[in-house]
Scaffold this active site. Structure first.
Site, PDB file in Angstrom:
ATOM      1  N   GLU A 209     -15.317 -21.476 -18.673  1.00 34.49           N
ATOM      2  CA  GLU A 209     -13.925 -21.721 -19.085  1.00 34.49           C
ATOM      3  C   GLU A 209     -13.763 -21.533 -20.588  1.00 34.49           C
ATOM      4  O   GLU A 209     -14.680 -21.922 -21.325  1.00 34.49           O
ATOM      5  CB  GLU A 209     -13.538 -23.173 -18.757  1.00 34.49           C
ATOM      6  CG  GLU A 209     -13.480 -23.450 -17.292  1.00 34.49           C
ATOM      7  CD  GLU A 209     -13.226 -24.936 -17.011  1.00 34.49           C
ATOM      8  OE1 GLU A 209     -12.814 -25.671 -17.934  1.00 34.49           O
ATOM      9  OE2 GLU A 209     -13.450 -25.342 -15.873  1.00 34.49           O
TER      10      GLU A 209
ATOM     11  N   GLY B 216     -14.468 -30.427  -9.547  1.00 32.84           N
ATOM     12  CA  GLY B 216     -15.457 -31.147 -10.362  1.00 32.84           C
ATOM     13  C   GLY B 216     -15.778 -30.415 -11.653  1.00 32.84           C
ATOM     14  O   GLY B 216     -15.109 -30.604 -12.675  1.00 32.84           O
ATOM     15  N   ARG B 217     -16.782 -29.552 -11.600  1.00 35.95           N
ATOM     16  CA  ARG B 217     -17.164 -28.741 -12.747  1.00 35.95           C
ATOM     17  C   ARG B 217     -17.590 -27.355 -12.267  1.00 35.95           C
ATOM     18  O   ARG B 217     -18.260 -27.230 -11.230  1.00 35.95           O
ATOM     19  CB  ARG B 217     -18.335 -29.370 -13.518  1.00 35.95           C
ATOM     20  CG  ARG B 217     -17.962 -30.529 -14.410  1.00 35.95           C
ATOM     21  CD  ARG B 217     -17.130 -30.073 -15.619  1.00 35.95           C
ATOM     22  NE  ARG B 217     -16.731 -31.178 -16.494  1.00 35.95           N
ATOM     23  CZ  ARG B 217     -15.556 -31.813 -16.438  1.00 35.95           C
ATOM     24  NH1 ARG B 217     -14.654 -31.477 -15.551  1.00 35.95           N
ATOM     25  NH2 ARG B 217     -15.273 -32.778 -17.302  1.00 35.95           N
TER      26      ARG B 217
ATOM     27  N   HIS C 284      -7.833 -25.540 -15.062  1.00 39.48           N
ATOM     28  CA  HIS C 284      -8.382 -26.889 -15.318  1.00 39.48           C
ATOM     29  C   HIS C 284      -7.254 -27.879 -15.645  1.00 39.48           C
ATOM     30  O   HIS C 284      -7.202 -28.433 -16.752  1.00 39.48           O
ATOM     31  CB  HIS C 284      -9.423 -26.834 -16.451  1.00 39.48           C
ATOM     32  CG  HIS C 284     -10.355 -28.012 -16.445  1.00 39.48           C
ATOM     33  ND1 HIS C 284     -11.659 -27.942 -16.861  1.00 39.48           N
ATOM     34  CD2 HIS C 284     -10.170 -29.311 -16.072  1.00 39.48           C
ATOM     35  CE1 HIS C 284     -12.225 -29.132 -16.753  1.00 39.48           C
ATOM     36  NE2 HIS C 284     -11.335 -29.977 -16.277  1.00 39.48           N
ATOM     37  N   VAL C 285      -6.386 -28.084 -14.674  1.00 43.19           N
ATOM     38  CA  VAL C 285      -5.187 -28.899 -14.925  1.00 43.19           C
ATOM     39  C   VAL C 285      -5.087 -30.144 -14.040  1.00 43.19           C
ATOM     40  O   VAL C 285      -4.033 -30.772 -13.974  1.00 43.19           O
ATOM     41  CB  VAL C 285      -3.895 -28.051 -14.756  1.00 43.19           C
ATOM     42  CG1 VAL C 285      -3.763 -27.059 -15.896  1.00 43.19           C
ATOM     43  CG2 VAL C 285      -3.856 -27.335 -13.407  1.00 43.19           C
TER      44      VAL C 285
ATOM     45  N   GLY D 184     -17.379 -40.179  -5.393  1.00 40.24           N
ATOM     46  CA  GLY D 184     -17.239 -41.267  -6.363  1.00 40.24           C
ATOM     47  C   GLY D 184     -15.800 -41.747  -6.378  1.00 40.24           C
ATOM     48  O   GLY D 184     -15.128 -41.737  -5.346  1.00 40.24           O
ATOM     49  N   ARG D 185     -15.339 -42.141  -7.558  1.00 37.93           N
ATOM     50  CA  ARG D 185     -13.962 -42.653  -7.678  1.00 37.93           C
ATOM     51  C   ARG D 185     -12.948 -41.642  -7.144  1.00 37.93           C
ATOM     52  O   ARG D 185     -12.105 -41.971  -6.298  1.00 37.93           O
ATOM     53  CB  ARG D 185     -13.651 -42.965  -9.160  1.00 37.93           C
ATOM     54  CG  ARG D 185     -14.365 -44.187  -9.698  1.00 37.93           C
ATOM     55  CD  ARG D 185     -14.211 -44.259 -11.214  1.00 37.93           C
ATOM     56  NE  ARG D 185     -14.966 -43.188 -11.851  1.00 37.93           N
ATOM     57  CZ  ARG D 185     -16.087 -43.378 -12.549  1.00 37.93           C
ATOM     58  NH1 ARG D 185     -16.541 -44.588 -12.760  1.00 37.93           N
ATOM     59  NH2 ARG D 185     -16.731 -42.355 -13.072  1.00 37.93           N
TER      60      ARG D 185
ATOM     61  N   ASP E  31     -10.242 -25.271  -9.711  1.00 44.67           N
ATOM     62  CA  ASP E  31      -9.606 -25.763 -10.941  1.00 44.67           C
ATOM     63  C   ASP E  31     -10.558 -25.653 -12.119  1.00 44.67           C
ATOM     64  O   ASP E  31     -10.161 -25.847 -13.257  1.00 44.67           O
ATOM     65  CB  ASP E  31      -9.178 -27.230 -10.754  1.00 44.67           C
ATOM     66  CG  ASP E  31      -8.384 -27.751 -11.952  1.00 44.67           C
ATOM     67  OD1 ASP E  31      -7.478 -27.026 -12.406  1.00 44.67           O
ATOM     68  OD2 ASP E  31      -8.657 -28.875 -12.423  1.00 44.67           O
TER      69      ASP E  31
HETATM   70  P1  NDP Z   1     -17.962 -40.711 -10.241  1.00 43.45           P
HETATM   71  O1  NDP Z   1     -19.108 -40.899 -11.152  1.00 43.45           O
HETATM   72  O2  NDP Z   1     -17.219 -41.889  -9.735  1.00 43.45           O
HETATM   73  O3  NDP Z   1     -18.386 -39.823  -8.987  1.00 43.45           O
HETATM   74  C1  NDP Z   1     -19.331 -38.813  -9.058  1.00 43.45           C
HETATM   75  C2  NDP Z   1     -19.936 -38.634  -7.690  1.00 43.45           C
HETATM   76  O4  NDP Z   1     -20.849 -37.546  -7.730  1.00 43.45           O
HETATM   77  C3  NDP Z   1     -20.674 -39.849  -7.205  1.00 43.45           C
HETATM   78  O5  NDP Z   1     -20.239 -40.118  -5.903  1.00 43.45           O
HETATM   79  C4  NDP Z   1     -22.126 -39.415  -7.191  1.00 43.45           C
HETATM   80  O6  NDP Z   1     -22.702 -39.977  -6.029  1.00 43.45           O
HETATM   81  C5  NDP Z   1     -22.044 -37.924  -7.043  1.00 43.45           C
HETATM   82  N1  NDP Z   1     -23.197 -37.257  -7.624  1.00 43.45           N
HETATM   83  C6  NDP Z   1     -23.641 -37.351  -8.892  1.00 43.45           C
HETATM   84  N2  NDP Z   1     -24.718 -36.570  -9.068  1.00 43.45           N
HETATM   85  C7  NDP Z   1     -24.970 -36.002  -7.871  1.00 43.45           C
HETATM   86  C8  NDP Z   1     -25.966 -35.108  -7.405  1.00 43.45           C
HETATM   87  N3  NDP Z   1     -26.933 -34.653  -8.218  1.00 43.45           N
HETATM   88  N4  NDP Z   1     -25.934 -34.717  -6.116  1.00 43.45           N
HETATM   89  C9  NDP Z   1     -24.955 -35.157  -5.290  1.00 43.45           C
HETATM   90  N5  NDP Z   1     -23.989 -36.004  -5.679  1.00 43.45           N
HETATM   91  C10 NDP Z   1     -24.005 -36.438  -6.951  1.00 43.45           C
HETATM   92  O7  NDP Z   1     -16.961 -39.736 -11.053  1.00 43.45           O
HETATM   93  P2  NDP Z   1     -15.423 -39.442 -10.770  1.00 43.45           P
HETATM   94  O8  NDP Z   1     -15.174 -39.391  -9.314  1.00 43.45           O
HETATM   95  O9  NDP Z   1     -14.583 -40.310 -11.612  1.00 43.45           O
HETATM   96  O10 NDP Z   1     -15.352 -37.947 -11.383  1.00 43.45           O
HETATM   97  C11 NDP Z   1     -16.156 -36.936 -10.820  1.00 43.45           C
HETATM   98  C12 NDP Z   1     -16.127 -35.680 -11.665  1.00 43.45           C
HETATM   99  O11 NDP Z   1     -14.883 -35.012 -11.501  1.00 43.45           O
HETATM  100  C13 NDP Z   1     -16.241 -35.887 -13.179  1.00 43.45           C
HETATM  101  O12 NDP Z   1     -17.582 -36.063 -13.578  1.00 43.45           O
HETATM  102  C14 NDP Z   1     -15.640 -34.605 -13.723  1.00 43.45           C
HETATM  103  O13 NDP Z   1     -16.651 -33.641 -13.906  1.00 43.45           O
HETATM  104  C15 NDP Z   1     -14.692 -34.141 -12.610  1.00 43.45           C
HETATM  105  N6  NDP Z   1     -13.295 -34.204 -13.033  1.00 43.45           N
HETATM  106  C16 NDP Z   1     -12.570 -33.045 -13.123  1.00 43.45           C
HETATM  107  C17 NDP Z   1     -11.267 -33.080 -13.515  1.00 43.45           C
HETATM  108  C18 NDP Z   1     -10.458 -31.834 -13.625  1.00 43.45           C
HETATM  109  O14 NDP Z   1      -9.556 -31.784 -14.446  1.00 43.45           O
HETATM  110  N7  NDP Z   1     -10.710 -30.827 -12.810  1.00 43.45           N
HETATM  111  C19 NDP Z   1     -10.601 -34.339 -13.885  1.00 43.45           C
HETATM  112  C20 NDP Z   1     -11.438 -35.503 -13.715  1.00 43.45           C
HETATM  113  C21 NDP Z   1     -12.733 -35.419 -13.303  1.00 43.45           C
HETATM  114  P3  NDP Z   1     -24.096 -40.722  -6.015  1.00 43.45           P
HETATM  115  O15 NDP Z   1     -24.235 -41.378  -7.373  1.00 43.45           O
HETATM  116  O16 NDP Z   1     -23.980 -41.652  -4.879  1.00 43.45           O
HETATM  117  O17 NDP Z   1     -25.041 -39.610  -5.787  1.00 43.45           O
END
Ligand code: NDP
Length: 322
Positions: free
Chosen positions: A261, A231-232, A279-280, A153-154, A256
Site C-alpha cells: 500500500e 486485516g493486513r 484501506h478505508v 479477535g475483537r 481493503d
Molecule cells: P485482535 O487482536 O482482537 O484479533 C486478532 C486475531 O487474530 C485474534 O483472534 C488472534 O487469535 C488471531 N491471530 C493472531 N495471530 C495469529 C496467527 N499467527 N494465526 C492465526 N490467528 C492469529 O485484533 P482486532 O480484531 O482488534 O484487529 C485485527 C486486525 O485487523 C488488526 O491487527 C489490524 O491489522 C486489522 N485492522 C484493519 C483495519 C482496516 O482498516 N482494514 C482496521 C482495524 C484493524 P489467537 O490469539 O486466538 O490466535
C-alpha cells in the site's frame, strides 16, 4: 519567558484531530519520519512520547529520541512499530483497540456483500450507459454460504455476530479454540478454507501471519469461493490471489488491504471479480476522531503518571506498567 521543551512529537502526516489533541497537552513537535532521520528537527532530546499513524517507528527513529518513553500508535494494528526494539529500550507502545471494532465490522459486511453481489461492477455498468442494451448479469449469492473467519479477535467476533443475522453458517480459525465461540474451530487456514466457501480474514500483520493465505488455502476454498481481507495485505500471497481470481480457482475477492500500500499492482487492478478498497475500513469522521482521542488520552495519562491506557500485549507483558 522560557518555554518548556516539547515532550511530544507527532509524526506527520497525521489527522487534524491528532495534531490539535496533542497540542492541547503541551508543546509539540511535528515532523515526518524522514525529517527526523535526516537530523533536520531540533529539540528532539526532550521528547517523551511519539504519536504515529501508519508510519514505520523503529530502532533508527529511537536513536534520534534519547528520552522516548512511549509510542502511541493510531490504529489497532501496530505492525509498522518495531515492538521488539521498543521493548528492548524500555519504550511502551499503545494502540487503539475497541473504538474501531464496530466500524470495521460494518465495513466488512459491506465489502462482503459488494463482492458477492457485484455491486461496484453493477454501478459501473449503469453509469457506462449499458443498462439500456440489456440487464446486468446475475451475481453470486450470500444465501446458503458457509463463512469462515480467520482471526476471530475483537473485529472477527463483531463480524460473526453481524453474520448470524444473515442466516449463514459460521466457522473459525486462530491459534487456539476460544471457549466463548460456539462455531466449529479449525486449527489452520487451509483446513478452515476446505470446510467453507467464504473466507473472511481479519488477521494482524507481522512475521507470524505473513502469507498465511496462499495458493493452497485459495485452492481449498474452491471455485465458488469468495475471499475478503480486511486485516493486513502482508497476510496474503497477493500474486497467488491474483492468479486464483484470474483462472477461476476462486470466484471473487474483496480487499481493503494490500501488500505494498498504497501501490496496487495491475494484476489485481485489471480483474473485475476483485473489489478493491483503499484501506478505508475505519475511515469515518466518527471513528477516526475516537481513535485520535484515544492516542491523545494515552499520551496524557503517560506523561502525567506513567500509565498506558491501551498498551499492546507485548508492552503489557514486557514492561512494568506503572
Ligand atoms: P485482535 O487482536 O482482537 O484479533 C486478532 C486475531 O487474530 C485474534 O483472534 C488472534 O487469535 C488471531 N491471530 C493472531 N495471530 C495469529 C496467527 N499467527 N494465526 C492465526 N490467528 C492469529 O485484533 P482486532 O480484531 O482488534 O484487529 C485485527 C486486525 O485487523 C488488526 O491487527 C489490524 O491489522 C486489522 N485492522 C484493519 C483495519 C482496516 O482498516 N482494514 C482496521 C482495524 C484493524 P489467537 O490469539 O486466538 O490466535
Amino acid at each position: 519567558m522560557i518555554s518548556k521543551p516539547a515532550e511530544i512529537l507527532v509524526l506527520t502526516p497525521a489527522s487534524e484531530a491528532l495534531i490539535k489533541g496533542c497540542a492541547r497537552l503541551g508543546p509539540c513537535l511535528r515532523a515526518t519520519r524522514a525529517e527526523v532521520l535526516a537530523g533536520r528537527v531540533e529539540g528532539l532530546a526532550a521528547v517523551r512520547a511519539v504519536a504515529a499513524w501508519d508510519v514505520v517507528v523503529d530502532g533508527a527513529l529511537f536513536e534520534r529520541l534519547p528520552a522516548l518513553e512511549l509510542v502511541a500508535n493510531q490504529g489497532v494494528g501496530y505492525d509498522k512499530v518495531d515492538v521488539a526494539a521498543a521493548t528492548a529500550r524500555g519504550i511502551a507502545v499503545t494502540h487503539t483497540p475497541d473504538v474501531l471494532t464496530d466500524e470495521v465490522a460494518d465495513f466488512t459486511l459491506g465489502l462482503l456483500i459488494m463482492t458477492i453481489r457485484r455491486l461496484g461492477e453493477a454501478e459501473r455498468f449503469l453509469r457506462a450507459g449499458r443498462w439500456e442494451a440489456g440487464p446486468f448479469p446475475l451475481s453470486h449469492t450470500l444465501r446458503g454460504r458457509r463463512v469462515g473467519i480467520l482471526g476471530t479477535g475483537r473485529i472477527g467476533k463483531a463480524v460473526a455476530t453481524r453474520l448470524e443475522g444473515f442466516g449463514v453458517s459460521l466457522a473459525y480459525s486462530g491459534r487456539r479454540p476460544q471457549p466463548d465461540l460456539a462455531y466449529p474451530y479449525f486449527p489452520d487456514a487451509r483446513q478452515l478454507a476446505g470446510a467453507v466457501d467464504t473466507l473472511i480474514s481479519i488477521l494482524p500483520g507481522g512475521a507470524e501471519t505473513r502469507r498465511l493465505v496462499d495458493a493452497e488455502v485459495l485452492a481449498a476454498l474452491g471455485a465458488d469461493g469468495v475471499f475478503v481481507n480486511v486485516g493486513r495485505g502482508s497476510t496474503v500471497d497477493e500474486a497467488a490471489l491474483a492468479t486464483a481470481l484470474r483462472t477461476g480457482v476462486i470466484a471473487a475477492a474483496g480487499l481493503d488491504v494490500f501488500e505494498h500500500e498504497p501501490h496496487v499492482g495491475p494484476e489485481l487492478l485489471e480483474l473485475e471479480n476483485a473489489v478493491l478498497m483503499p484501506h478505508v475500513a475505519s475511515a469515518t469522521v466518527h471513528t477516526r476522531a475516537a481513535m485520535s482521542k484515544l492516542v491523545v488520552d494515552n499520551i496524557a495519562v503517560w506523561l502525567a503518571d506513567g500509565r498506558a491506557l491501551t498498551p499492546t500485549p507485548e508492552t503489557r507483558a514486557g514492561l512494568p506498567v506503572r
